[in-house]
Design a protein around this motif. Structure first.
Motif, PDB file in Angstrom:
ATOM      1  N   VAL A  95       0.925  -1.118   0.106  1.00  0.00           N
ATOM      2  CA  VAL A  95       0.044  -0.060  -0.021  1.00  0.00           C
ATOM      3  C   VAL A  95       0.898   1.337  -0.064  1.00  0.00           C
ATOM      4  O   VAL A  95       2.117   1.324   0.901  1.00  0.00           O
ATOM      5  N   MET A  96       0.546   2.276  -0.936  1.00  0.00           N
ATOM      6  CA  MET A  96       1.484   3.468  -0.869  1.00  0.00           C
ATOM      7  C   MET A  96       0.635   4.511  -0.159  1.00  0.00           C
ATOM      8  O   MET A  96      -0.431   4.665  -0.295  1.00  0.00           O
ATOM      9  N   LEU A  97       1.560   5.217   0.448  1.00  0.00           N
ATOM     10  CA  LEU A  97       0.881   6.411   1.217  1.00  0.00           C
ATOM     11  C   LEU A  97       1.531   7.657   0.980  1.00  0.00           C
ATOM     12  O   LEU A  97       3.024   7.660   0.790  1.00  0.00           O
ATOM     13  N   VAL A  98       0.953   8.837   0.944  1.00  0.00           N
ATOM     14  CA  VAL A  98       1.551  10.204   0.771  1.00  0.00           C
ATOM     15  C   VAL A  98       0.880  10.931   1.666  1.00  0.00           C
ATOM     16  O   VAL A  98      -0.382  11.167   1.768  1.00  0.00           O
ATOM     17  N   ARG A  99       2.027  11.598   2.618  1.00  0.00           N
ATOM     18  CA  ARG A  99       1.264  12.677   3.561  1.00  0.00           C
ATOM     19  C   ARG A  99       1.699  14.037   3.050  1.00  0.00           C
ATOM     20  O   ARG A  99       3.147  14.362   3.067  1.00  0.00           O
ATOM     21  N   GLU A 100       0.869  15.064   2.688  1.00  0.00           N
ATOM     22  CA  GLU A 100       1.313  16.298   2.370  1.00  0.00           C
ATOM     23  C   GLU A 100       0.092  17.248   2.802  1.00  0.00           C
ATOM     24  O   GLU A 100      -1.085  16.887   2.816  1.00  0.00           O
ATOM     25  N   CYS A 101       0.375  18.350   3.144  1.00  0.00           N
ATOM     26  CA  CYS A 101      -0.872  19.500   3.662  1.00  0.00           C
ATOM     27  C   CYS A 101      -1.561  18.906   4.727  1.00  0.00           C
ATOM     28  O   CYS A 101      -2.780  19.150   4.619  1.00  0.00           O
ATOM     29  N   GLY A 102      -1.046  18.200   5.633  1.00  0.00           N
ATOM     30  CA  GLY A 102      -1.645  17.740   6.775  1.00  0.00           C
ATOM     31  C   GLY A 102      -2.678  16.588   6.675  1.00  0.00           C
ATOM     32  O   GLY A 102      -3.520  16.192   7.258  1.00  0.00           O
ATOM     33  N   VAL A 103      -2.560  15.968   5.070  1.00  0.00           N
ATOM     34  CA  VAL A 103      -3.709  14.849   4.792  1.00  0.00           C
ATOM     35  C   VAL A 103      -2.796  13.614   4.404  1.00  0.00           C
ATOM     36  O   VAL A 103      -1.612  13.720   3.594  1.00  0.00           O
ATOM     37  N   THR A 104      -3.085  12.503   4.791  1.00  0.00           N
ATOM     38  CA  THR A 104      -2.520  11.313   4.216  1.00  0.00           C
ATOM     39  C   THR A 104      -3.541  10.596   3.238  1.00  0.00           C
ATOM     40  O   THR A 104      -4.608  10.265   3.592  1.00  0.00           O
ATOM     41  N   LEU A 105      -3.080  10.377   1.978  1.00  0.00           N
ATOM     42  CA  LEU A 105      -3.586   9.432   1.045  1.00  0.00           C
ATOM     43  C   LEU A 105      -3.169   8.298   0.906  1.00  0.00           C
ATOM     44  O   LEU A 105      -1.769   7.979   0.857  1.00  0.00           O
ATOM     45  N   GLN A 106      -3.917   7.240   0.669  1.00  0.00           N
ATOM     46  CA  GLN A 106      -3.732   5.832   0.692  1.00  0.00           C
ATOM     47  C   GLN A 106      -4.007   5.203  -0.653  1.00  0.00           C
ATOM     48  O   GLN A 106      -5.012   5.476  -0.927  1.00  0.00           O
ATOM     49  N   PHE A 107      -3.280   4.590  -1.145  1.00  0.00           N
ATOM     50  CA  PHE A 107      -3.127   4.013  -2.565  1.00  0.00           C
ATOM     51  C   PHE A 107      -3.194   2.470  -2.585  1.00  0.00           C
ATOM     52  O   PHE A 107      -1.952   1.981  -1.874  1.00  0.00           O
ATOM     53  N   ILE A 108      -4.042   1.694  -3.515  1.00  0.00           N
ATOM     54  CA  ILE A 108      -3.670   0.311  -3.442  1.00  0.00           C
ATOM     55  C   ILE A 108      -3.267   0.065  -4.923  1.00  0.00           C
ATOM     56  O   ILE A 108      -2.693  -1.254  -5.095  1.00  0.00           O
ATOM     57  N   SER A 109      -3.038   1.104  -5.763  1.00  0.00           N
ATOM     58  CA  SER A 109      -2.652   0.763  -6.954  1.00  0.00           C
ATOM     59  C   SER A 109      -1.953   1.885  -7.680  1.00  0.00           C
ATOM     60  O   SER A 109      -2.214   3.007  -7.368  1.00  0.00           O
ATOM     61  N   LEU A 110      -1.053   1.762  -8.681  1.00  0.00           N
ATOM     62  CA  LEU A 110      -0.441   2.843  -9.110  1.00  0.00           C
ATOM     63  C   LEU A 110      -1.419   3.670  -9.889  1.00  0.00           C
ATOM     64  O   LEU A 110      -1.329   4.922 -10.112  1.00  0.00           O
ATOM     65  N   GLU A 111      -2.465   2.850 -10.427  1.00  0.00           N
ATOM     66  CA  GLU A 111      -3.545   3.616 -11.232  1.00  0.00           C
ATOM     67  C   GLU A 111      -4.283   4.633 -10.396  1.00  0.00           C
ATOM     68  O   GLU A 111      -4.680   5.756 -10.696  1.00  0.00           O
ATOM     69  N   GLN A 112      -4.527   4.393  -9.066  1.00  0.00           N
ATOM     70  CA  GLN A 112      -5.125   5.212  -8.084  1.00  0.00           C
ATOM     71  C   GLN A 112      -4.240   6.442  -7.889  1.00  0.00           C
ATOM     72  O   GLN A 112      -4.590   7.584  -7.882  1.00  0.00           O
ATOM     73  N   LEU A 113      -3.054   6.177  -7.740  1.00  0.00           N
ATOM     74  CA  LEU A 113      -1.858   7.228  -7.622  1.00  0.00           C
ATOM     75  C   LEU A 113      -1.882   8.165  -8.743  1.00  0.00           C
ATOM     76  O   LEU A 113      -1.708   9.563  -8.578  1.00  0.00           O
ATOM     77  N   ARG A 114      -2.056   7.577  -9.962  1.00  0.00           N
ATOM     78  CA  ARG A 114      -2.088   8.596 -11.262  1.00  0.00           C
ATOM     79  C   ARG A 114      -3.276   9.357 -11.330  1.00  0.00           C
ATOM     80  O   ARG A 114      -3.108  10.575 -11.573  1.00  0.00           O
ATOM     81  N   GLU A 115      -4.312   8.749 -10.800  1.00  0.00           N
ATOM     82  CA  GLU A 115      -5.591   9.386 -10.818  1.00  0.00           C
ATOM     83  C   GLU A 115      -5.657  10.597 -10.161  1.00  0.00           C
ATOM     84  O   GLU A 115      -5.893  11.699 -10.427  1.00  0.00           O
ATOM     85  N   ALA A 116      -5.162  10.348  -8.718  1.00  0.00           N
ATOM     86  CA  ALA A 116      -4.869  11.592  -7.815  1.00  0.00           C
ATOM     87  C   ALA A 116      -4.081  12.439  -8.332  1.00  0.00           C
ATOM     88  O   ALA A 116      -4.217  13.790  -8.293  1.00  0.00           O
ATOM     89  N   ARG A 117      -2.902  12.140  -8.992  1.00  0.00           N
ATOM     90  CA  ARG A 117      -1.902  13.322  -9.320  1.00  0.00           C
ATOM     91  C   ARG A 117      -2.538  13.967 -10.560  1.00  0.00           C
ATOM     92  O   ARG A 117      -2.320  15.270 -10.579  1.00  0.00           O
ATOM     93  N   ASP A 118      -3.324  13.059 -11.425  1.00  0.00           N
ATOM     94  CA  ASP A 118      -4.259  13.969 -12.561  1.00  0.00           C
ATOM     95  C   ASP A 118      -4.946  15.234 -11.805  1.00  0.00           C
ATOM     96  O   ASP A 118      -5.315  16.041 -12.461  1.00  0.00           O
ATOM     97  N   TYR A 119      -5.667  14.640 -10.917  1.00  0.00           N
ATOM     98  CA  TYR A 119      -6.743  15.230 -10.243  1.00  0.00           C
ATOM     99  C   TYR A 119      -6.278  16.701  -9.741  1.00  0.00           C
ATOM    100  O   TYR A 119      -6.651  17.789  -9.962  1.00  0.00           O
ATOM    101  N   PHE A 120      -5.098  16.702  -9.110  1.00  0.00           N
ATOM    102  CA  PHE A 120      -4.552  17.457  -8.444  1.00  0.00           C
ATOM    103  C   PHE A 120      -3.700  18.508  -9.469  1.00  0.00           C
ATOM    104  O   PHE A 120      -3.446  19.864  -9.294  1.00  0.00           O
ATOM    105  N   GLY A 121      -3.457  17.997 -10.404  1.00  0.00           N
ATOM    106  CA  GLY A 121      -2.609  18.677 -11.473  1.00  0.00           C
ATOM    107  C   GLY A 121      -3.323  19.520 -12.402  1.00  0.00           C
ATOM    108  O   GLY A 121      -2.952  20.245 -13.094  1.00  0.00           O
ATOM    109  N   ASP A 122      -4.695  19.107 -12.511  1.00  0.00           N
ATOM    110  CA  ASP A 122      -5.800  19.828 -13.216  1.00  0.00           C
ATOM    111  C   ASP A 122      -5.732  21.214 -12.735  1.00  0.00           C
ATOM    112  O   ASP A 122      -6.264  21.460 -11.453  1.00  0.00           O
ATOM    113  N   PRO A 123      -5.516  22.450 -13.504  1.00  0.00           N
ATOM    114  CA  PRO A 123      -5.674  23.752 -12.943  1.00  0.00           C
ATOM    115  C   PRO A 123      -7.197  24.213 -12.141  1.00  0.00           C
ATOM    116  O   PRO A 123      -7.240  24.882 -11.632  1.00  0.00           O
ATOM    117  N   ARG A 124      -8.097  23.424 -12.972  1.00  0.00           N
ATOM    118  CA  ARG A 124      -9.408  23.460 -12.647  1.00  0.00           C
ATOM    119  C   ARG A 124     -10.224  22.263 -12.101  1.00  0.00           C
ATOM    120  O   ARG A 124     -10.745  21.609 -13.144  1.00  0.00           O
TER     121      ARG A 124
END
Length: 118
Positions: free
Chosen positions: A37-66
């Motif tokens: 399980v992959m975990l990322v803690r930033e800005c006081g929030v810990t996000l947990q991912f069970i796959s690289l696809e979920q991690l990519r989806e979150a990166r794309d969500y936060f990377g979208d300017p809108r």
């Protein structure tokens, strides 16, 4: 500075927080369980991912300017079922925090062996 780590999957401790609309607290992992399980803690929030696809989806969500709105209309009958981005803490998608989350998620993808965006 973001904290990025992984833990061996433990069905007693780790749940799937990112698949479909669901109640808070995640759902049990179905199918073949991940080894890690992959975990990322930033800005006081810990996000947990069970796959690289979920991690990519979150990166794309936060990377979208809108990014998508944190709330979507529903009929009022399913008021406790939400997608993962609808359960984010207020203010996390503000531009400065969004950029920090995007960088942290990109570093996590690089650390766990996934190629960067083209």
């Amino acid at each position: 500075m973001a904290r990025i780590w992984r833990e061996r999957f433990d069905p007693e401790r780790h749940r799937d927080f990112m698949t479909g609309a669901q109640e808070p607290g995640g759902r049990p992992v179905t199918g073949r369980p991940p080894e890690w399980v992959m975990l990322v803690r930033e800005c006081g929030v810990t996000l947990q991912f069970i796959s690289l696809e979920q991690l990519r989806e979150a990166r794309d969500y936060f990377g979208d300017p809108r990014p998508m709105s944190t709330r979507r209309h529903n009929n009022g009958l399913e008021h406790y079922w939400h997608f993962w981005w609808e359960r984010l803490p207020k203010g996390l998608v503000r531009s400065s925090r969004r950029r920090r989350m995007t960088k942290a998620l990109e570093r996590a993808l690089n650390r766990f062996g996934a190629p960067s965006r083209p």
